[in-house]
Each structure stands twice: as structure tokens, then as C-alpha cells.
Design an enzyme around this catalytic site. Structure first.
Site, PDB file in Angstrom:
ATOM      1  CG  HIS A  45     146.040  83.685  48.733  1.00  0.00           C
ATOM      2  ND1 HIS A  45     146.332  84.182  47.483  1.00  0.00           N
ATOM      3  CD2 HIS A  45     147.134  83.915  49.487  1.00  0.00           C
ATOM      4  CE1 HIS A  45     147.561  84.684  47.485  1.00  0.00           C
ATOM      5  NE2 HIS A  45     148.064  84.527  48.692  1.00  0.00           N
ATOM      6  CG  ASP A  66     145.037  82.835  44.528  1.00  0.00           C
ATOM      7  OD1 ASP A  66     144.504  83.387  45.499  1.00  0.00           O
ATOM      8  OD2 ASP A  66     146.263  82.885  44.310  1.00  0.00           O
ATOM      9  CB  THR A 120     144.528  88.057  46.941  1.00  0.00           C
ATOM     10  OG1 THR A 120     145.681  87.279  46.605  1.00  0.00           O
ATOM     11  CG2 THR A 120     143.292  87.230  46.715  1.00  0.00           C
ATOM     12  CG  HIS A 165     153.553  91.061  57.170  1.00  0.00           C
ATOM     13  ND1 HIS A 165     152.502  91.551  57.902  1.00  0.00           N
ATOM     14  CD2 HIS A 165     153.022  90.098  56.366  1.00  0.00           C
ATOM     15  CE1 HIS A 165     151.393  90.912  57.568  1.00  0.00           C
ATOM     16  NE2 HIS A 165     151.675  90.033  56.633  1.00  0.00           N
ATOM     17  CG  ASN A 199     144.334  89.867  52.981  1.00  0.00           C
ATOM     18  OD1 ASN A 199     143.754  90.379  52.032  1.00  0.00           O
ATOM     19  ND2 ASN A 199     144.438  88.567  53.128  1.00  0.00           N
TER      20      ASN A 199
END
Length: 471
Positions: free
Chosen positions: A16, A122, A144, A361, A365
Site C-alpha cells: 500500500h 487508503d 489500491t 496469489h 499489485n
């Protein structure tokens, strides 16, 4: 020339924080009237040394951007037993005090002080809207993750509040939900882990409620990638400005040994297995992965991490000797085609031409990095919202293959060797149509950020709105 300052409050995890810093860099590069202060929250189970080293490396930079970007590390204030809601509440006075000091210090300087343009929060820090309100400035969410996940959060919050819907009751069920941000009905069995644990559900829904109060939501995605999900989001205004990635120093911190090994492998021949900063498996599961890799015969690079002790909130660590969890003789038998490592310089590896597939996974990102470098994914989600990301990549967008999209670290399921091997073969045996789609999306991801691209447009639109709002 009027100047404006934005205050960023990212979640303290590295994924993050780095994403927030990269967004700040994009803003500062586009408009020199802006400056950004990033407030660093501290959490006991986050590697503070890693965070501090990262900040020091940025501050040591001599670029013009570094003069407009500063960091303030807030005091550590956390109860012994971590609780999401109380953690954020305890940070509010520290955030308020830090912003007051910024305003006071700038009001005493000789040059005209930049006005406080707003807070960029965030996705986990929406309660900080209260602090922005105290300063009478707008707040924005920096989301994000995917537009599809944003849509799911808003949908679940709405039907929870209006129809008393409880996601936890649908755990392991065969039900399907008509989520507006998804084309296909959404299977409840791949509900994100955060929605299936009572201690996470409540703050997740509360964050979603607060999103409806903000001036806008900046999403780390791009129009050509998630067009359906983005267009389904009606309010508040959404700014798809991605992919926001830290790829400027590809390979600079990568261990030479890993890169040299990749240099010696044929083009697109290596399957790379990496499960994020918090991803790890039990010894039994590790053995099944090893069996699948050995049986598949493919070249592999495997980032194998040791799980934290049971019940402890901590990041995985590297094994001193991975042989303690691998099948006997595995390293010897695969020495010619495989390499087992610990921590992996993921961006540098995905950028390497020898890598032909990525068992991931599906952290957001990682998804964006795989798209950027044109490397297809075999989806194996573990925690957070990764199950939804995997569903979107496999079934919505057709850009990935499945290993097991309903897996989670909370389940005691062991994914068997045969299932993993099937996924690896499907990934690596050159499904030319899927590979072509990934390569095309890779090109679109790069064009989106260029002048005239969709993300370039939306970032400019966000900046214009920030500069137009008077305090």
C-alpha cells in the site's frame, strides 16, 4: 501561481505504501504546483525496518520530485491485541497533530504557503475522513485494488444495510450474487476472506459506507482493463489512473545469483511461483507443490517462505535450509531445471524474458505487474480480496488460468499435486489465444499512462479538480 498540498494516509503495509508513493510521484511529475506529505502509520506486525529503509532511499534521491515529497512517521500507538477499528481511531489525533504542525511551519516561512488541498486516504483508512472534515478540506480514497472489488464492497454494504444480508452465512455455499461490477454471477464460495471473518467484515462495510462521502475515488486500474467494472461505478466520481507500479528501478536490488540463473534459461521457459509478502504454506502443501513441479518437468523459480508461528501476526520469513520442508532429494533431482529461493525481487523476475508463466496469489499489485510485463498468471489466491481478483482474471477477463480460486489461508484444504500440475501445464503449454490477450493488454497498460492515454486523462482530471477547490 497558487500551490496546493495533499496529505496522504496509506495503510502501513509495503504494498500500500509503495503504491501511494508512486501515485504521489505521478501527481508531482504532472503538476509542479502540487506537493505531497505522506503520513506513515506504524503497526507492530509490519516490518518497520523495511519501511524506514524504503523511505530513506527515497529521501536520498536528488530528483526534483523528492523536494516536493516528504514523509512524517507518526508515533506508535497500538493496543496489545490488534483491532482494526481501534487502531485507526487511535491514529486520528496523531494525523491531526501532524497536519497542524505542517500548516503552522509553512505559515511562518517567507514564501507563500501552499493551501491544504485535501486528504488522499487508503481504502482501509476511510475513518480519517473525520480529520479532513476538521480541516474543512475534501477527502479522496486511493483504492489500491480493482474497480471490481470496489464495486463488490459497495454492493455488499448496500444489501447488508438494506436487506440485512450477511456474507458470512454464505461461506462455502453454492449461491451466486448479481454484483453490478461483474459481468458474470459471482459465486459466494470465492467471497474475499475479508468478508468472511466477523472481525474484518464490520470495518470493511464501514469503510464502504464512508466511501460515499468522499470527493472522489482514485483507483489503481485502467479503463481498457476493467471497462465494465469502472462504468458500473456511478458515484462518487471514480478516477482510474493505473497501473501505478514501482518499476523505475527494475533489477537494481535483485540478487545477482537469481538473475544469472534466469539469464541461462531459454526464452519464456520458466514458471515463476511467488505468493506475495504475506504468502506462505504448510509443510504438507509445500510437498504437493514440489511434487507438481517435478512431475510437470517445467523449469521453475520458486519463492518459498516459512509461515509465521501459529496465531502470530507477522510476515513470512526465509528458510535457512528449505530441504527441511521439501520432499527428500527434491533439490537434487530438479537441480538442472529448477531453483528454490526465499524473498523474490518480483518485478525484476517478471521483467526477465526467460519467465513464461506466473503462479500467483493474485494480489492486485502482482496482477498489474504481470499485465505490464505480459506474463500470464495461474491463479492461486490466499487472503484478502485475492479470490475476487482471481475470479475476475480467470472468468471475467480471460487473462489467467485457475489452480484453485476458492482457496484461502483460513481453510485447511490441501491442494493436491495433480490439481497444481494441471494448472501449471495449462499455464505453460502455450495457450496462444490467452498469451496473445495478455500481450495485447500489456501494450494497453503502457499506452494508458502515456500522454493521450485514458489514465493520463483521468489523472489530469483529478489534478484539475483538486486545484479548482478553494479551502
Amino acid at each position: 501561481m497558487e500551490k496546493a498540498q495533499l496529505v496522504f494516509v496509506p495503510w502501513p503495509g509495503m504494498g500500500h505504501l509503495v503504491s501511494a508513493v508512486e501515485l504521489a510521484k505521478h501527481l508531482l511529475t504532472r503538476d509542479q504546483r502540487l506537493s505531497v506529505t505522506i503520513l506513515i502509520l506504524q503497526l507492530s506486525f509490519i516490518n518497520s525496518k523495511q519501511v524506514h529503509n524504503y523511505i530513506e532511499s527515497l529521501q536520498a534521491s536528488s530528483s526534483t520530485i523528492s523536494n516536493s515529497l516528504r514523509f512524517i512517521i507518526l508515533p506508535k500507538d497500538e493496543p496489545e491485541l490488534f483491532n482494526f477499528t481501534s487502531f485507526i481511531e487511535r491514529q486520528k489525533p496523531h494525523v491531526k497533530e501532524a497536519v497542524l504542525k505542517i500548516i503552522q511551519s509553512e505559515s511562518t516561512s517567507d514564501s507563500p504557503a501552499p493551501r491544504l488541498g485535501g486528504f488522499v486516504l487508503d481504502l482501509f483508512c476511510a475513518p480519517m475522513i473525520d480529520v479532513a472534515n476538521d480541516f474543512d478540506v475534501p477527502s479522496y480514497i486511493y483504492f489500491t485494488s480493482s474497480a471490481a472489488f470496489l464495486g463488490l464492497m459497495l454492493y455488499l454494504q448496500k444489501i447488508h444495510d438494506e436487506e440485512k444480508f450477511d456474507p458470512i452465512e454464505f461461506k462455502n455455499s453454492d449461491a451466486e450474487l448479481p454484483v453490478p461490477s461483474l459481468v458474470n454471477p459471482f459465486p459466494a464460495r470465492v467471497m474475499p476472506c475479508a468478508m468472511l471473518r466477523r472481525e474484518w467484515l464490520s470495518p470493511t462495510l464501514e469503510n464502504a459506507r464512508r466511501y460515499r462521502e468522499v470527493k472522489g475515488i482514485i483507483v489503481n486500474t485502467f479503463l481498457e482493463f476493467e471497462s465494465y467494472a469502472i462504468q458500473s461505478l456511478k458515484m462518487p466520481p471514480v478516477y482510474p489512473v493505473g497501473p501505478i507500479l514501482d518499476i523505475g528501478s527494475v533489477g537494481s536490488n535483485a540478487p545477482q545469483e537469481i538473475m544469472q540463473w534466469l539469464d541461462n534459461q531459454p526464452l519464456s521457459s520458466v514458471v515463476f511461483l511467488c505468493f506475495g509478502s504475506m504468502g506462505s504454506f504448510s509443510e504438507d502443501q509445500v510437498k504437493e507443490i514440489a511434487c507438481a513441479l517435478e512431475h510437470s518437468g517445467y523449469r521453475f523459480l520458486w519463492a518459498l517462505r516459512r509461515p509465521p508461528p501459529p496465531g502470530k501476526l507477522a510476515s513470512p520469513s526465509d528458510y535457512e535450509d528449505p530441504q527441511e520442508v521439501l520432499p527428500e532429494g527434491f533439490l537434487d533431482r530438479t537441480a538442472g531445471i529448477g531453483k528454490v529461493i526465499g524473498w523474490a525481487p518480483q518485478v525484476a523476475i517478471l521483467a526477465h524474458q526467460a519467465v513464461g508463466g506466473f503462479v500467483s496469489h493474485c494480489g492486485w499489485n502482482s496482477v498489474l505487474e504481470s499485465i505490464w510485463f505480459g506474463v500470464p498468471i495461474a491463479a492461486w489466491p490466499i487472503y484478502s480480496e485475492q479470490q475476487l481478483n482471481a475470479f475476475e482474471m480467470v472468468f471475467e477477463l480471460g487473462l489467467a488460468v485457475e489452480i484453485k480460486i476458492d482457496y484461502s489461508k483460513d481453510s485447511e484444504i490441501i491442494v493436491k499435486c495433480d490439481e497444481i500440475e494441471r494448472g501449471i501445464r495449462c499455464l505453460m503449454e502455450h495457450d496462444t489465444e490467452k498469451r496473445k490477450k495478455v500481450k495485447e493488454m500489456s501494450e494497453k497498460s503502457r499506452k494508458a499512462l502515456m500522454e493521450g492515454g485514458s489514465s493520463y486523462f483521468w489523472l489530469g482530471h483529478f489534478i484539475r479538480n483538486v486545484m479548482a477547490i478553494k479551502g
